[in-house]
Scaffold this motif. Sequence first.
Motif, PDB file in Angstrom:
ATOM      1  N   PRO A 163       0.729  -1.102  -0.043  1.00 19.60           N
ATOM      2  CA  PRO A 163       0.038   0.120  -0.327  1.00 19.60           C
ATOM      3  C   PRO A 163       0.616   1.227  -0.250  1.00 19.60           C
ATOM      4  CG  PRO A 163      -0.273  -0.962   2.156  1.00 19.60           C
ATOM      5  CD  PRO A 163       0.353  -1.973   1.260  1.00 19.60           C
ATOM      6  N   GLN A 164       1.859   1.031   0.645  1.00 17.33           N
ATOM      7  CA  GLN A 164       3.155   2.594  -0.097  1.00 17.33           C
ATOM      8  C   GLN A 164       3.863   2.277  -1.145  1.00 17.33           C
ATOM      9  OE1 GLN A 164       2.712   4.571   2.643  1.00 17.33           O
ATOM     10  NE2 GLN A 164       1.109   3.891   3.881  1.00 17.33           N
ATOM     11  N   ALA A 165       3.867   1.214  -2.035  1.00 23.72           N
ATOM     12  CA  ALA A 165       4.166   1.065  -3.055  1.00 23.72           C
ATOM     13  C   ALA A 165       4.618   2.211  -3.769  1.00 23.72           C
ATOM     14  CB  ALA A 165       3.414   0.622  -4.143  1.00 23.72           C
ATOM     15  N   ARG A 166       5.930   2.528  -5.031  1.00 24.60           N
ATOM     16  CA  ARG A 166       6.574   3.633  -5.425  1.00 24.60           C
ATOM     17  C   ARG A 166       5.750   2.860  -7.287  1.00 24.60           C
ATOM     18  NH1 ARG A 166      12.090   5.401  -3.835  1.00 24.60           N
ATOM     19  NH2 ARG A 166      12.097   3.457  -3.609  1.00 24.60           N
ATOM     20  N   VAL A 167       6.622   1.524  -6.780  1.00 23.44           N
ATOM     21  CA  VAL A 167       6.231   1.477  -8.448  1.00 23.44           C
ATOM     22  C   VAL A 167       4.363   0.523  -8.726  1.00 23.44           C
ATOM     23  CG1 VAL A 167       6.688  -0.633 -10.248  1.00 23.44           C
ATOM     24  CG2 VAL A 167       8.711  -0.020  -8.593  1.00 23.44           C
ATOM     25  N   PHE A 168       3.291   1.158  -9.630  1.00 19.22           N
ATOM     26  CA  PHE A 168       1.976   0.480  -9.859  1.00 19.22           C
ATOM     27  C   PHE A 168       1.999   0.211 -11.292  1.00 19.22           C
ATOM     28  CE2 PHE A 168      -2.375   1.794  -8.212  1.00 19.22           C
ATOM     29  CZ  PHE A 168      -2.738   1.214  -9.542  1.00 19.22           C
ATOM     30  N   VAL A 169       1.583  -0.947 -11.466  1.00 15.07           N
ATOM     31  CA  VAL A 169       1.980  -2.169 -12.418  1.00 15.07           C
ATOM     32  C   VAL A 169       0.176  -2.235 -13.263  1.00 15.07           C
ATOM     33  CG1 VAL A 169       2.415  -4.014 -13.229  1.00 15.07           C
ATOM     34  CG2 VAL A 169       3.655  -3.207 -11.682  1.00 15.07           C
ATOM     35  N   VAL A 170       0.008  -2.099 -14.019  1.00 17.02           N
ATOM     36  CA  VAL A 170      -1.162  -2.213 -15.046  1.00 17.02           C
ATOM     37  C   VAL A 170      -1.147  -3.325 -15.342  1.00 17.02           C
ATOM     38  CG1 VAL A 170      -2.865  -0.367 -15.511  1.00 17.02           C
ATOM     39  CG2 VAL A 170      -1.166   0.391 -14.262  1.00 17.02           C
TER      40      VAL A 170
ATOM     41  N   ALA B 258       7.037  -5.878  -2.211  1.00 15.94           N
ATOM     42  CA  ALA B 258       7.884  -4.856  -1.563  1.00 15.94           C
ATOM     43  C   ALA B 258       7.497  -3.230  -2.931  1.00 15.94           C
ATOM     44  CB  ALA B 258       9.279  -4.844  -1.166  1.00 15.94           C
ATOM     45  N   ASP B 259       7.210  -1.904  -2.477  1.00 13.28           N
ATOM     46  CA  ASP B 259       7.105  -1.047  -3.482  1.00 13.28           C
ATOM     47  C   ASP B 259       6.814  -1.667  -4.214  1.00 13.28           C
ATOM     48  OD1 ASP B 259       7.733   1.588  -3.175  1.00 13.28           O
ATOM     49  OD2 ASP B 259       9.836   1.159  -3.760  1.00 13.28           O
ATOM     50  N   VAL B 260       5.523  -2.304  -4.995  1.00 17.30           N
ATOM     51  CA  VAL B 260       4.971  -2.677  -6.124  1.00 17.30           C
ATOM     52  C   VAL B 260       3.230  -2.448  -6.010  1.00 17.30           C
ATOM     53  CG1 VAL B 260       4.256  -4.348  -7.629  1.00 17.30           C
ATOM     54  CG2 VAL B 260       7.115  -3.054  -7.256  1.00 17.30           C
ATOM     55  N   TYR B 261       2.623  -2.120  -6.704  1.00 15.47           N
ATOM     56  CA  TYR B 261       0.916  -2.491  -6.425  1.00 15.47           C
ATOM     57  C   TYR B 261       0.675  -2.817  -7.555  1.00 15.47           C
ATOM     58  CZ  TYR B 261      -3.165  -2.163  -4.179  1.00 15.47           C
ATOM     59  OH  TYR B 261      -4.475  -2.244  -4.022  1.00 15.47           O
ATOM     60  N   ILE B 262       0.290  -3.556  -8.318  1.00 17.93           N
ATOM     61  CA  ILE B 262      -0.266  -4.754  -9.547  1.00 17.93           C
ATOM     62  C   ILE B 262      -2.295  -4.350  -9.505  1.00 17.93           C
ATOM     63  CG2 ILE B 262      -0.821  -6.171 -10.801  1.00 17.93           C
ATOM     64  CD1 ILE B 262       1.857  -7.361  -9.726  1.00 17.93           C
TER      65      ILE B 262
END
Length: 228
Positions: A51-58, A108-112
């Motif tokens: 939830p604190q990710a700086r990388v957002f994967v779409v 870690a640092d990623v949200y998908i």
Amino acid sequence: METLTELNETILHCRQCPRLVEWREQVAREKRKAYRDQEYWGKPVPGFGDPQARVFVVGLAPGAHGSNRTGRQFTGDASGNFLYPALYRAGFASQPESSSRFDGLVLADVYIAPVCRCAPPDNKPLPAEISNCQPFLENELRLLQPKVIVALGRIAFESILLIFSIRKSGWKFAHGAVFTLPPSEFSLQNSYLLCSYHPSQQNTLTGKLTVEMFDAIWQKARELLQSS
């Protein structure tokens, strides 16, 4: 604004698209023979990750017998079997395997998150279905304020352009392309859009997307996190 937990709860109860509701529930009832003893998720699939990710994967949409079965992004199908080992090698995932919501995987640092939350027939959501889902993606971006957005495939890329109101002719999808995003409510200042082919079997089995090509994407994401 909703919290991420509240947003995911809203996503879970969405029934805006009758075609998708019918399909995801039909697949969950009928099941694939290999998974006939498993209980399918059969609902919209919320985002997954830090939830604190700086990388957002779409991504694009849940697979009928992947995320629609397991209830977690890119979990239980070939695309996930290509994605998560790459994230693990890049230090973004705690393990390379992704088999269920209960397998202990932590990002870690990623949200998908996908552009479409429900499994579509033939893996092809309609434009209206993507449009119905767009507010979910917009709210996730507002909440997370990422530094790097990784678009897996052309449809994900085009969805990000729409959200950021980008209509520049020079912005064309290509694997490995990087664009500096304009200031907006959806990301940090000096943020980036990084493009990659989607890790679907259509791309990975034909050699259009290789392990080396995909690893380079996550190495680039790391570099962009360090840039000012």
